[in-house]
Design a protein around this motif. Structure first.
Motif, PDB file in Angstrom:
ATOM      1  N   GLY A  64       8.360   4.577 -26.439  1.00 44.51           N
ATOM      2  CA  GLY A  64       9.843   4.150 -25.848  1.00 44.51           C
ATOM      3  C   GLY A  64      10.601   5.370 -27.302  1.00 44.51           C
ATOM      4  N   ARG A  65       9.835   5.652 -28.347  1.00 45.94           N
ATOM      5  CA  ARG A  65      11.146   6.961 -28.818  1.00 45.94           C
ATOM      6  C   ARG A  65       9.942   8.045 -28.741  1.00 45.94           C
ATOM      7  NH1 ARG A  65       8.337   3.143 -31.584  1.00 45.94           N
ATOM      8  NH2 ARG A  65       7.062   3.874 -33.889  1.00 45.94           N
ATOM      9  N   ALA A  66      10.387   9.283 -28.991  1.00 52.20           N
ATOM     10  CA  ALA A  66      10.061   9.930 -29.672  1.00 52.20           C
ATOM     11  C   ALA A  66       9.457  11.237 -28.056  1.00 52.20           C
ATOM     12  CB  ALA A  66       8.978  10.597 -30.697  1.00 52.20           C
ATOM     13  N   THR A  67       9.839  11.053 -27.123  1.00 51.15           N
ATOM     14  CA  THR A  67       9.319  10.896 -25.673  1.00 51.15           C
ATOM     15  C   THR A  67       9.780  12.675 -25.790  1.00 51.15           C
ATOM     16  OG1 THR A  67      10.205   9.200 -24.606  1.00 51.15           O
ATOM     17  CG2 THR A  67       9.774  11.334 -23.280  1.00 51.15           C
ATOM     18  N   PRO A  68       8.322  13.631 -25.954  1.00 51.34           N
ATOM     19  CA  PRO A  68       8.317  14.950 -25.127  1.00 51.34           C
ATOM     20  C   PRO A  68       9.356  15.106 -24.481  1.00 51.34           C
ATOM     21  CG  PRO A  68       6.376  13.780 -24.646  1.00 51.34           C
ATOM     22  CD  PRO A  68       7.377  12.640 -25.238  1.00 51.34           C
ATOM     23  N   SER A  69       9.511  16.449 -24.221  1.00 47.31           N
ATOM     24  CA  SER A  69      10.495  17.399 -23.882  1.00 47.31           C
ATOM     25  C   SER A  69       9.634  18.001 -22.711  1.00 47.31           C
ATOM     26  CB  SER A  69      11.477  18.354 -24.201  1.00 47.31           C
ATOM     27  OG  SER A  69      10.698  19.181 -24.734  1.00 47.31           O
ATOM     28  N   ASP A  70       8.558  18.340 -22.738  1.00 48.13           N
ATOM     29  CA  ASP A  70       7.701  18.658 -22.930  1.00 48.13           C
ATOM     30  C   ASP A  70       7.046  17.841 -20.778  1.00 48.13           C
ATOM     31  OD1 ASP A  70       5.758  21.368 -22.268  1.00 48.13           O
ATOM     32  OD2 ASP A  70       4.459  19.931 -22.103  1.00 48.13           O
ATOM     33  N   PRO A  71       7.182  19.463 -20.015  1.00 50.26           N
ATOM     34  CA  PRO A  71       6.617  18.002 -18.949  1.00 50.26           C
ATOM     35  C   PRO A  71       5.065  17.699 -18.459  1.00 50.26           C
ATOM     36  CG  PRO A  71       7.116  20.554 -18.061  1.00 50.26           C
ATOM     37  CD  PRO A  71       7.490  19.397 -19.783  1.00 50.26           C
ATOM     38  N   VAL A  72       4.464  18.304 -19.217  1.00 47.09           N
ATOM     39  CA  VAL A  72       2.882  17.945 -19.309  1.00 47.09           C
ATOM     40  C   VAL A  72       2.198  16.790 -20.346  1.00 47.09           C
ATOM     41  CG1 VAL A  72       0.632  19.166 -19.230  1.00 47.09           C
ATOM     42  CG2 VAL A  72       2.064  20.700 -18.374  1.00 47.09           C
ATOM     43  N   GLN A  73       3.240  17.254 -21.418  1.00 48.61           N
ATOM     44  CA  GLN A  73       3.080  16.302 -22.624  1.00 48.61           C
ATOM     45  C   GLN A  73       3.543  14.341 -22.370  1.00 48.61           C
ATOM     46  OE1 GLN A  73       0.595  16.937 -24.189  1.00 48.61           O
ATOM     47  NE2 GLN A  73       1.555  16.316 -26.081  1.00 48.61           N
TER      48      GLN A  73
END
Length: 228
Positions: A64-73
């Motif tokens: 629930g933290r450091a959610t990646p900005s890259d859609p695939v990630q």
């Protein structure tokens, strides 16, 4: 250039001239999946639940933290949530998703000018897509960082240690650094892989990549012997 761990591994795994991988397609996809998993854990977006955090013990859990900005990630993070490490590596490293992950990474590096997409024919008949180097500088920087860790001239941080572990698992060290002493490189890589450089989640990710590599190799050997 800011590269993901999976992109760094991919650049090292591709032959700069031919643009073809120096490992089997299955091993490449498993390693890219492992690199993606390791990066999510190193960034704190993914953990292995201890059962006291609301998740099921021994399963990956989105932190629930450091959610990646890259859609695939982000998609990988969603797919990994609540899966056991073995099931997780199979889910994103094999089949259609594994192929799509590899393709997305290759196309992304080509769009940034690092790789060049080329269409060639094998035996003059069968068309395939290759990805030779276009701008060698990003890979050279990765290669220099990894070699510094392997030769002891610099400490290995978390991402570098994960990358070394994946190169060791896929037997790529000798191909990436052919001019170096093979035994010395392998010995140092094993030391880095076994050191306390990461938490449980990263270790589990790398361990499952290793296990999946062995399973794929054994299955391929069995198929070859049964067909002979």
């Amino acid at each position: 250039m800011d590269l993901s761990l999976a992109e760094e591994y991919l650049l090292l795994a591709l032959d700069d001239t031919s643009g073809r991988p120096m490992v089997s397609g299955q091993h490449l996809q498993l390693a890219l999946a492992g690199a993606s998993m390791a990066e999510l854990t190193l960034r704190g977006a993914l953990t292995v639940s201890d059962g006291a955090d609301g998740g099921q013990r021994g399963r990956f859990r989105a932190a629930g933290r450091a959610t990646p900005s890259d859609p695939v990630q982000r998609e990988i993070l969603d797919l990994l949530d609540n899966r056991r490490p073995k099931a997780a590596i199979q889910k994103i490293g094999q089949g259609g998703f594994g192929r799509r992950l590899r393709q997305t990474l290759q196309q992304g590096l080509a769009a940034r000018g690092v790789l060049r997409e080329e269409q060639v024919k094998v035996l003059g008949l069968f068309p395939i897509t290759t990805w030779p180097a276009h701008d060698p500088a990003p890979e050279a920087a990765v290669r220099e960082r990894v070699l510094a860790a392997l030769t002891g001239s610099a400490d290995a941080d978390g991402p570098t240690s994960a990358l070394v572990s994946l190169l060791l698992a896929t037997d790529l060290l000798r191909k990436v650094f052919p001019e170096q002493d093979r035994r010395a490189l392998k010995r140092r890589a094993k030391e880095i892989a076994a050191s306390e450089w990461a938490g449980a989640a990263v270790k589990r990710a790398i361990d499952e990549v290793n296990a999946a590599m062995v399973a794929v190799t054994v299955a391929a050997a069995g198929a070859a012997s049964s067909g002979s």
